[in-house]
Design an enzyme around this catalytic site. Structure first.
Site, PDB file in Angstrom:
ATOM      1  N   ASP A  49      10.259   0.710  -7.210  1.00 15.00           N
ATOM      2  CA  ASP A  49      11.424   0.528  -8.086  1.00 15.00           C
ATOM      3  C   ASP A  49      11.357   1.471  -9.284  1.00 15.00           C
ATOM      4  OD1 ASP A  49      12.395  -1.378  -6.390  1.00 15.00           O
ATOM      5  OD2 ASP A  49      11.969  -3.095  -7.682  1.00 15.00           O
ATOM      6  N   HIS A 100      -1.292  12.188  -0.738  1.00 15.76           N
ATOM      7  CA  HIS A 100      -2.512  11.493  -0.289  1.00 15.76           C
ATOM      8  C   HIS A 100      -3.517  12.522   0.169  1.00 15.76           C
ATOM      9  CE1 HIS A 100      -0.525   7.679  -0.573  1.00 15.76           C
ATOM     10  NE2 HIS A 100       0.514   8.222   0.042  1.00 15.76           N
ATOM     11  N   ARG A 110      -5.071   6.715   9.977  1.00 17.44           N
ATOM     12  CA  ARG A 110      -6.040   5.697   9.566  1.00 17.44           C
ATOM     13  C   ARG A 110      -5.579   4.303  10.001  1.00 17.44           C
ATOM     14  NH1 ARG A 110      -7.657   6.678   3.522  1.00 17.44           N
ATOM     15  NH2 ARG A 110      -9.286   5.196   4.155  1.00 17.44           N
ATOM     16  N   GLU A 141       4.911  12.256  -3.495  1.00 15.49           N
ATOM     17  CA  GLU A 141       3.789  11.378  -3.147  1.00 15.49           C
ATOM     18  C   GLU A 141       2.717  12.210  -2.434  1.00 15.49           C
ATOM     19  OE1 GLU A 141       5.004   7.910  -0.869  1.00 15.49           O
ATOM     20  OE2 GLU A 141       3.020   7.770   0.031  1.00 15.49           O
ATOM     21  N   ASN A 166      -0.314  10.186  -6.623  1.00 16.39           N
ATOM     22  CA  ASN A 166      -1.113   9.555  -5.573  1.00 16.39           C
ATOM     23  C   ASN A 166      -1.283   8.093  -5.970  1.00 16.39           C
ATOM     24  OD1 ASN A 166      -2.953   8.568  -3.775  1.00 16.39           O
ATOM     25  ND2 ASN A 166      -4.320  10.337  -3.842  1.00 16.39           N
ATOM     26  N   ALA A 193      -3.982   2.722  -3.048  1.00 16.60           N
ATOM     27  CA  ALA A 193      -3.646   1.570  -2.204  1.00 16.60           C
ATOM     28  C   ALA A 193      -2.300   0.932  -2.567  1.00 16.60           C
ATOM     29  CB  ALA A 193      -4.759   0.527  -2.294  1.00 16.60           C
ATOM     30  N   PRO A 238      -5.219   3.563  -8.324  1.00 16.62           N
ATOM     31  CA  PRO A 238      -6.505   2.864  -8.287  1.00 16.62           C
ATOM     32  C   PRO A 238      -7.572   3.536  -7.436  1.00 16.62           C
ATOM     33  CG  PRO A 238      -4.834   1.659  -7.045  1.00 16.62           C
ATOM     34  CD  PRO A 238      -4.130   2.740  -7.807  1.00 16.62           C
ATOM     35  N   ASN A 239      -8.774   3.495  -7.976  1.00 14.74           N
ATOM     36  CA  ASN A 239     -10.008   3.977  -7.330  1.00 14.74           C
ATOM     37  C   ASN A 239     -10.114   5.496  -7.269  1.00 14.74           C
ATOM     38  OD1 ASN A 239     -11.045   1.321  -6.704  1.00 14.74           O
ATOM     39  ND2 ASN A 239      -9.373   1.186  -5.213  1.00 14.74           N
ATOM     40  N   TYR A 292     -12.345  11.394   1.437  1.00  9.74           N
ATOM     41  CA  TYR A 292     -11.631  11.932   0.273  1.00  9.74           C
ATOM     42  C   TYR A 292     -12.248  13.212  -0.311  1.00  9.74           C
ATOM     43  CZ  TYR A 292      -9.560   7.282   0.537  1.00  9.74           C
ATOM     44  OH  TYR A 292      -8.926   6.146   0.966  1.00  9.74           O
ATOM     45  N   ARG A 302     -16.683   8.309  -3.924  1.00 15.21           N
ATOM     46  CA  ARG A 302     -16.112   7.296  -3.055  1.00 15.21           C
ATOM     47  C   ARG A 302     -15.785   7.877  -1.682  1.00 15.21           C
ATOM     48  NH1 ARG A 302      -9.765   6.036  -3.343  1.00 15.21           N
ATOM     49  NH2 ARG A 302      -9.727   4.238  -1.972  1.00 15.21           N
TER      50      ARG A 302
HETATM   51  C1  DQA Z   1      -5.093   7.497  -0.599  1.00 14.85           C
HETATM   52  C2  DQA Z   1      -4.812   6.727   0.694  1.00 14.85           C
HETATM   53  C3  DQA Z   1      -4.680   5.240   0.407  1.00 14.85           C
HETATM   54  O1  DQA Z   1      -4.449   4.537   1.631  1.00 14.85           O
HETATM   55  C4  DQA Z   1      -5.956   4.717  -0.209  1.00 14.85           C
HETATM   56  O2  DQA Z   1      -5.807   3.343  -0.533  1.00 14.85           O
HETATM   57  C5  DQA Z   1      -6.381   5.497  -1.398  1.00 14.85           C
HETATM   58  C6  DQA Z   1      -6.291   6.940  -1.342  1.00 14.85           C
HETATM   59  C7  DQA Z   1      -5.363   8.999  -0.315  1.00 14.85           C
HETATM   60  O3  DQA Z   1      -5.329   9.767  -1.263  1.00 14.85           O
HETATM   61  O4  DQA Z   1      -5.650   9.368   0.821  1.00 14.85           O
HETATM   62  O5  DQA Z   1      -6.865   4.949  -2.372  1.00 14.85           O
HETATM   63  O6  DQA Z   1      -3.949   7.424  -1.430  1.00 14.85           O
END
Ligand code: DQA
Length: 143
Positions: free
Chosen positions: A87, A100, A107, A98, A74, A77, A11-12, A24, A19
């Site tokens: 799961d 980020h 943070r 994973e 990634n 949130a 998401p996002n 980011y 953003r």
């Molecule tokens: C994120 C870190 C997460 O905490 C955040 O909610 C994101 C982006 C990152 O890429 O740093 O949406 O995954």
């Protein structure tokens, strides 16, 4: 055999570049895709982004069914909230890394916990776009 790796964004992350650029960076998801394709012309790369938890679960399952070599994920949130995604990662044999962009440990305290990290091969946090590239490089060299 050519590696096939999925770059999965939650998401996002469709808003990358617009953003919170301080957090980011100012590169869009499309530009990230172009850069990775240019860097890894020897790898078959697929890209998928969704703002919906169930879509991401489905994509993880599908990645396993189609025999992907690995997934760079990634979860945005959902990292900090989703037992369903944990799961799903645990349920598949495909290695998942994973990633980020930001350093989640520097943070807010609610970002310090990841439901997914214990079931992933590893985690890269805080290296910006380079994190995706390093994850692909690792997956390429581990069968
Ligand atoms: C994120 C870190 C997460 O905490 C955040 O909610 C994101 C982006 C990152 O890429 O740093 O949406 O995954």
């Amino acid at each position: 055999m050519k590696h096939h790796i999925l770059i999965l964004n939650g998401p996002n992350l469709n808003l990358l570049g617009q953003r919170e650029p301080d957090q980011y960076g100012d590169i869009s998801l499309d530009t990230l895709e172009q850069k990775l394709r240019a860097e890894f012309s020897d790898v078959e790369l697929s890209f998928y982004q969704s703002n919906h938890e169930g879509d991401l679960v489905d994509r993880l399952h599908e990645g396993h069914r189609s025999g992907l070599s690995g997934i760079v994920f990634n979860p945005g949130a959902y990292t900090h909230t989703s037992v369903a995604l944990r799961d799903a990662v645990k349920a598949i044999a495909t290695p998942v890394i994973e990633v980020h962009l930001s350093n989640i440990y520097s943070r807010e305290p609610f970002r310090h916990f990841s439901y997914l990290a214990p079931v992933c091969v590893g985690q890269i946090s805080g290296l910006g776009m380079a994190g995706y590239s390093l994850a692909v490089r690792w997956l390429k060299s581990h069968d």
